[in-house]
Design an enzyme around this catalytic site. Structure first.
Site, PDB file in Angstrom:
ATOM      1  CG  ASP A   1      -2.107  -0.875   1.062  1.00  0.00           C
ATOM      2  OD1 ASP A   1      -2.899  -0.607   0.155  1.00  0.00           O
ATOM      3  OD2 ASP A   1      -2.237  -1.843   1.827  1.00  0.00           O
TER       4      ASP A   1
ATOM      5  CG  ASP B   1      -7.146  -3.832  -0.034  1.00  0.00           C
ATOM      6  OD1 ASP B   1      -6.873  -4.223   1.116  1.00  0.00           O
ATOM      7  OD2 ASP B   1      -6.572  -2.870  -0.595  1.00  0.00           O
TER       8      ASP B   1
END
Ligand code: DX5
Ligand code: ZN
Length: 224
Positions: free
Chosen positions: A43, A178
């Site tokens: 991320d 996610d």
């Protein structure tokens, strides 16, 4: 070819490093790999598109040298084009961007592809599946975010199950999920059509090998 193109109909798990101990990143990834993880979700946040700030290409390069798992970069940044060549150079396998913030999505997806990475989009919870209709030929995967981008440990948004189901009818490539994915939400998302289970806090709140294995096993049971 590539990870997503070769996935077929398999259910796989991927740890999100956001919840890992960044001082021991390679070890944290290894521990999830011991539990069956086949990809690492990385991320990237810029304190602009999202309020959080994480890591960039230098950390990706170090991690790529320390793991044989493909690295999936989730760009939660306002200007992804500036970063795509550097991440490709770092050795990552796939990169996704948010259509909500990218001005010229077609150009950005081409940039990812010509950099030698698989290309994807991540859809924030209120972004409709139809937003990617004209981008479909240029995509290798899509990530349905089941929390708002920016932080780990948020609550799963249940409406996203229907969104996965709708996307399943639209796309032939793998759907990843996610946000708030654990051993309870994973089978629900797989049943709806997801195949890549990305999980942060549910993996790293305990023994990552044990927790990763639980999520993958629960997800695979939903296809049986
Ligand atoms: C949030 C990130 C996620 C995050 C998920 O913006 O995209 O990858 O790590 O965290 P959990 O699994 O804790 O919801
Ligand atoms: Zn993510």
């Amino acid at each position: 070819m590539g990870f997503f193109n070769e996935l077929e109909d398999r259910v796989v798990g991927a740890p999100s490093i956001l919840a890992a101990d960044f001082a021991h990143l390679a070890d944290e990834v290894r521990r999830a790999r011991d539990g069956g993880a086949e990809m690492v979700h990385f991320d990237v946040m810029d304190n602009h598109f999202v309020p959080n700030l994480t890591v960039g290409p230098a950390v990706a390069a170090s991690l790529a040298a320390a793991t044989d798992l493909p690295i999936n970069v989730h760009l939660q940044v306002t200007s992804p084009d500036n970063l795509i060549p550097a991440f490709a150079e770092a050795g990552v396998a796939s990169i996704c961007v948010h259509p909500e913030i990218v001005t010229h999505l077609h150009r950005t997806l081409e940039l990812i592809e010509t950099s030698g990475c698989e290309a994807g989009v991540a859809l924030s919870p209120t972004t409709p599946p139809e937003a990617i209709k004209w981008a479909l030929p240029h995509l290798d995967f899509v990530i349905v975010m089941s929390v708002d981008p920016g932080f780990g440990g948020q609550s799963f948004i249940p409406e996203m199950v229907d969104k996965v189901r709708r996307l399943r009818g639209m796309v032939g490539f793998p759907i990843a999920v996610d946000g708030g994915i654990d051993a309870y939400t994973a089978p629900v998302m797989v049943e709806a059509g997801a195949r890549v289970l990305i999980a942060g806090s549910a993996v790293y709140r305990g023994d990552p090998a044990v927790e990763m294995r639980k999520i993958i096993t629960a997800g695979r049971a939903a296809t049986a």
